[in-house]
Design a protein around this motif. Structure first.
Motif, PDB file in Angstrom:
ATOM      1  N   ALA A  88     -11.483 -23.019  49.704  1.00 53.36           N
ATOM      2  CA  ALA A  88     -11.593 -23.005  48.243  1.00 53.36           C
ATOM      3  C   ALA A  88     -10.546 -22.076  47.646  1.00 53.36           C
ATOM      4  O   ALA A  88     -10.325 -20.965  48.130  1.00 53.36           O
ATOM      5  CB  ALA A  88     -12.998 -22.562  47.836  1.00 53.36           C
ATOM      6  N   ARG A  96      -8.377 -31.349  45.889  1.00 52.30           N
ATOM      7  CA  ARG A  96      -9.386 -31.022  46.914  1.00 52.30           C
ATOM      8  C   ARG A  96      -9.110 -31.736  48.239  1.00 52.30           C
ATOM      9  O   ARG A  96      -9.974 -32.373  48.839  1.00 52.30           O
ATOM     10  CB  ARG A  96     -10.803 -31.340  46.423  1.00 52.30           C
ATOM     11  CG  ARG A  96     -11.218 -30.504  45.221  1.00 52.30           C
ATOM     12  CD  ARG A  96     -12.669 -30.746  44.846  1.00 52.30           C
ATOM     13  NE  ARG A  96     -13.062 -29.856  43.767  1.00 52.30           N
ATOM     14  CZ  ARG A  96     -13.494 -28.598  43.943  1.00 52.30           C
ATOM     15  NH1 ARG A  96     -13.590 -28.111  45.176  1.00 52.30           N
ATOM     16  NH2 ARG A  96     -13.829 -27.847  42.905  1.00 52.30           N
ATOM     17  N   GLN A 134      -5.430 -29.245  43.038  1.00 49.66           N
ATOM     18  CA  GLN A 134      -6.701 -29.556  42.393  1.00 49.66           C
ATOM     19  C   GLN A 134      -7.301 -30.856  42.932  1.00 49.66           C
ATOM     20  O   GLN A 134      -8.418 -31.235  42.546  1.00 49.66           O
ATOM     21  CB  GLN A 134      -6.496 -29.684  40.872  1.00 49.66           C
ATOM     22  CG  GLN A 134      -6.069 -28.394  40.196  1.00 49.66           C
ATOM     23  CD  GLN A 134      -7.149 -27.330  40.243  1.00 49.66           C
ATOM     24  OE1 GLN A 134      -8.346 -27.629  40.138  1.00 49.66           O
ATOM     25  NE2 GLN A 134      -6.744 -26.072  40.407  1.00 49.66           N
ATOM     26  N   HIS A 137      -8.888 -20.405  41.732  1.00 48.28           N
ATOM     27  CA  HIS A 137      -8.971 -21.004  40.395  1.00 48.28           C
ATOM     28  C   HIS A 137      -9.333 -22.488  40.466  1.00 48.28           C
ATOM     29  O   HIS A 137      -8.932 -23.283  39.623  1.00 48.28           O
ATOM     30  CB  HIS A 137      -7.643 -20.825  39.658  1.00 48.28           C
ATOM     31  CG  HIS A 137      -7.205 -19.397  39.554  1.00 48.28           C
ATOM     32  ND1 HIS A 137      -7.855 -18.484  38.752  1.00 48.28           N
ATOM     33  CD2 HIS A 137      -6.202 -18.729  40.174  1.00 48.28           C
ATOM     34  CE1 HIS A 137      -7.260 -17.306  38.862  1.00 48.28           C
ATOM     35  NE2 HIS A 137      -6.262 -17.427  39.710  1.00 48.28           N
ATOM     36  N   GLY A 138     -10.115 -22.866  41.459  1.00 48.57           N
ATOM     37  CA  GLY A 138     -10.532 -24.249  41.598  1.00 48.57           C
ATOM     38  C   GLY A 138      -9.639 -25.022  42.551  1.00 48.57           C
ATOM     39  O   GLY A 138      -8.505 -24.629  42.839  1.00 48.57           O
TER      40      GLY A 138
END
Length: 582
Positions: A172, A150, A148, A175-176
């Motif tokens: 991407a 990024r 998560q 689920h984020g």
């Protein structure tokens, strides 16, 4: 300063940083870091540079720096030098290379070394295997590194290797956050496949996140598969204690348990010997919804990286996770005889994709049937045809949805099926005329003869009635005609004693027609062994008629009754008919 360097200076040659013209006169050295190139903050690391035996000086360069980072004379072996970093910080993170100087000039630069700092300030990503961390020998698998945070790029490292195995740009995640998918394979059981992954940002490529938890891929082979079982029912409830047992008659000394579709690595345990079997118990603790699923286990040897073939799958079903309660009924009823056809009907007004029927205490998994919509009800019919005593027991049914097939509804009320009474399925004779059990077949034939006797005796009674009418119509004192043999066989043939006893017993049970009386007291045997029964039509002295069946053939005879105890002759002659079986 060494004599060689002094001579070079006298000739006007530069000994500073090498130029393109000076490079390439010696093979390039090798560079590496110990204990590794990915180091946590504050740890110490040693960079090694190994060249030729003629090396007189080693230099270390860091990308982005205009000056030599460090220079060292060779060790006693002359072929390498070491550069020590006692306290790793972000200043030390970067890309390094080295070269060495010899009498013939400067060597080629080494390949670059990425010295990475793990600060502990960036959260670790998650590493998983798709579709499963269990892979067959020769197969392929995809490793997913996701976070998560990024991160811009992800790095996959295999345990035991000094350099990163793969580096990929991120994409991407569903689920984020971001992820990278690393294809790995083909898998061979001769190697251990343990991985970690990291993430980093493009502007600081040598500062990585904390490593993911290690993921060991299990490569299954073809050796003997173990068995997976549980002492509890496979339908469990929330909070219940659950232990899965892996057993094998092969002497494996380690076992692994995997769950189908789970990204987590298989759990591994050492061997526990019980009752001559090797195995391991995997306690899953209090049951949670995440425990529902299909499990398999494997056996392996410590000195080999290969695992056995998988066990047969074991489904763990978690009841009470859907807010519905189906009903369970039985046709024709809860008490049936063996051989009947029985149907258990599971119904629900709520939508169910599948119904399951579970028997209390059964080792077999629950039966599954697709739901059908009829008369406003979702239902499934579980047929048992024909039932036996083994079908007796307590049943419950559940419903499930296709999106989560291992999470079940509330159970129906229990239904007890009782199988008792005589079987509804006729059993054929187990012996025949040619079998060793000859006497049983003989009794079967004798019983058939007795039935035929009853039918013939009914005909005899009719004949006797007609005879009595004829006698009543005859004038007193008229002589009876001589008896005539109407049989097909000689009446002198004796019948077996067993047949006579059976026929006599049958005659005892015969009820004559109205007006005809059987005199059981007046039975007698003739000298030939034939049994006679006296039949009288009234209480008054008159003709007495006997019946004899010889090979199922009626024969009528007339004889004089023996004198009475008072010595008086009988009032009228007697007519006899004998029954006999050859």
């Amino acid at each position: 300063m060494t004599p060689t360097l002094t001579a070079l200076l006298c000739l006007g040659l530069s000994v500073g940083p090498r130029t393109r013209a000076q490079a390439g006169t010696r093979p390039k050295p090798t560079i590496w870091a110990e204990p590794g190139s990915v180091m946590p903050w504050g740890t110490s690391v040693t960079i090694w540079c190994q060249g030729g035996l003629e090396a007189q000086e080693y230099r270390l360069y860091k990308d982005g720096e205009s000056r030599v980072w460090d220079r060292q004379e060779p060790l006693e072996s002359r072929d390498k030098a070491k550069f020590s970093i006692t306290h790793m910080t972000d200043v030390h993170a970067g890309r390094y290379h080295c070269n060495y100087f010899s009498p013939t000039g400067w060597s080629e630069p080494s390949d670059p070394l990425e010295l990475v700092l793990v600060t502990g300030l960036l959260d670790k990503p998650r590493l998983s295997a798709q579709p499963s961390p269990v892979v067959t020998s020769g197969g392929n698998v995809t490793l997913q590194c996701a976070s998560q945070m990024r991160f811009h790029r992800f790095v996959l490292m295999r345990e035991g290797e000094r350099q990163p195995s793969w580096t990929l740009g991120s994409q991407a995640a569903p689920h984020g956050g971001t992820q990278a998918l690393f294809p790995v394979g083909p898998m061979t059981p001769s190697l251990r496949w343990t991985f970690r992954c990291y993430g980093y940002y493009s502007n600081t490529p040598q500062i990585w996140s904390d490593p993911s938890d290690p993921l060991e891929l299990l490569v299954s082979g073809v050796s003997g598969k173990p068995s997976l079982l549980t002492q509890q029912d496979t339908v469990v409830t929330y909070g219940q204690s659950l232990t899965l047992q892996c057993r094998s008659d092969v002497s494996y000394n380690r076992f692994a348990l995997s769950k189908e579709g789970a990204p987590d690595p298989p759990r591994q345990l050492g061997r526990q010997t019980q009752a001559g079997l090797s195995g391991a118990d995997f306690p899953l603790g209090p049951v949670r919804p995440s425990h529902g699923g299909r499990y398999m286990c494997y056996g392996g040897h410590t000195l080999s990286s290969e695992w056995s073939a998988p066990s047969e799958p074991l489904d763990i079903l978690l009841a009470g996770q859907l807010p519905y309660t189906p009903s369970l009924s039985v046709q024709p009823g809860p008490t049936v005889a063996p051989g009947e056809n029985v149907t258990l009907l599971c119904q629900s007004q709520s939508s169910m994709d599948t119904f399951l029927l579970s028997k209390e205490g059964a080792a077999d998994p629950p039966l599954r049937l697709r739901s059908q919509y009829r008369a406003g009800q979702h239902q499934a019919e579980f047929s048992m045809s024909p039932v036996t005593s083994a079908h007796g027991g307590t049943y419950r049914c559940y419903g499930s949805a296709s999106t989560s097939p291992y999470l079940l509804s509330q159970p129906s009320d229990p239904l007890e099926l009782l199988v008792s009474g005589p079987s509804m399925v006729p059993s054929p004779p187990t012996t025949g005329p040619g079998s060793a059990d000859g006497p049983h077949w003989y009794l079967y034939i004798l019983l058939t003869a007795a039935v035929a006797f009853v039918l013939l005796l009914s005909l005899l009674v009719l004949l006797l009635v007609l005879h009595q009418r004829r006698v009543k119509g005859r004038k007193p004192g008229a002589a009876d005609p001589e008896p005539k043999d109407r049989g097909l066989h000689d009446s002198s043939s004796p019948a077996p004693a067993a047949q006579e006893e059976s026929l006599y017993a049958s005659m005892q049970d015969i009820q004559p027609e109205e007006g005809v009386e059987l005199d059981h007291q007046n039975t007698q045997d003739d000298p030939q062994g034939t049994t006679y029964a006296q039949v009288t039509a009234s209480d008054t002295p008159q003709d007495v008629t006997y019946a004899q069946l010889n090979c199922l053939t009626l024969r009528q005879e007339t004889s004089v009754s023996p004198p009475s105890q008072s010595g008086k002759p009988p009032a009228e002659p007697s007519v006899y008919a004998a029954l006999a079986i050859q």
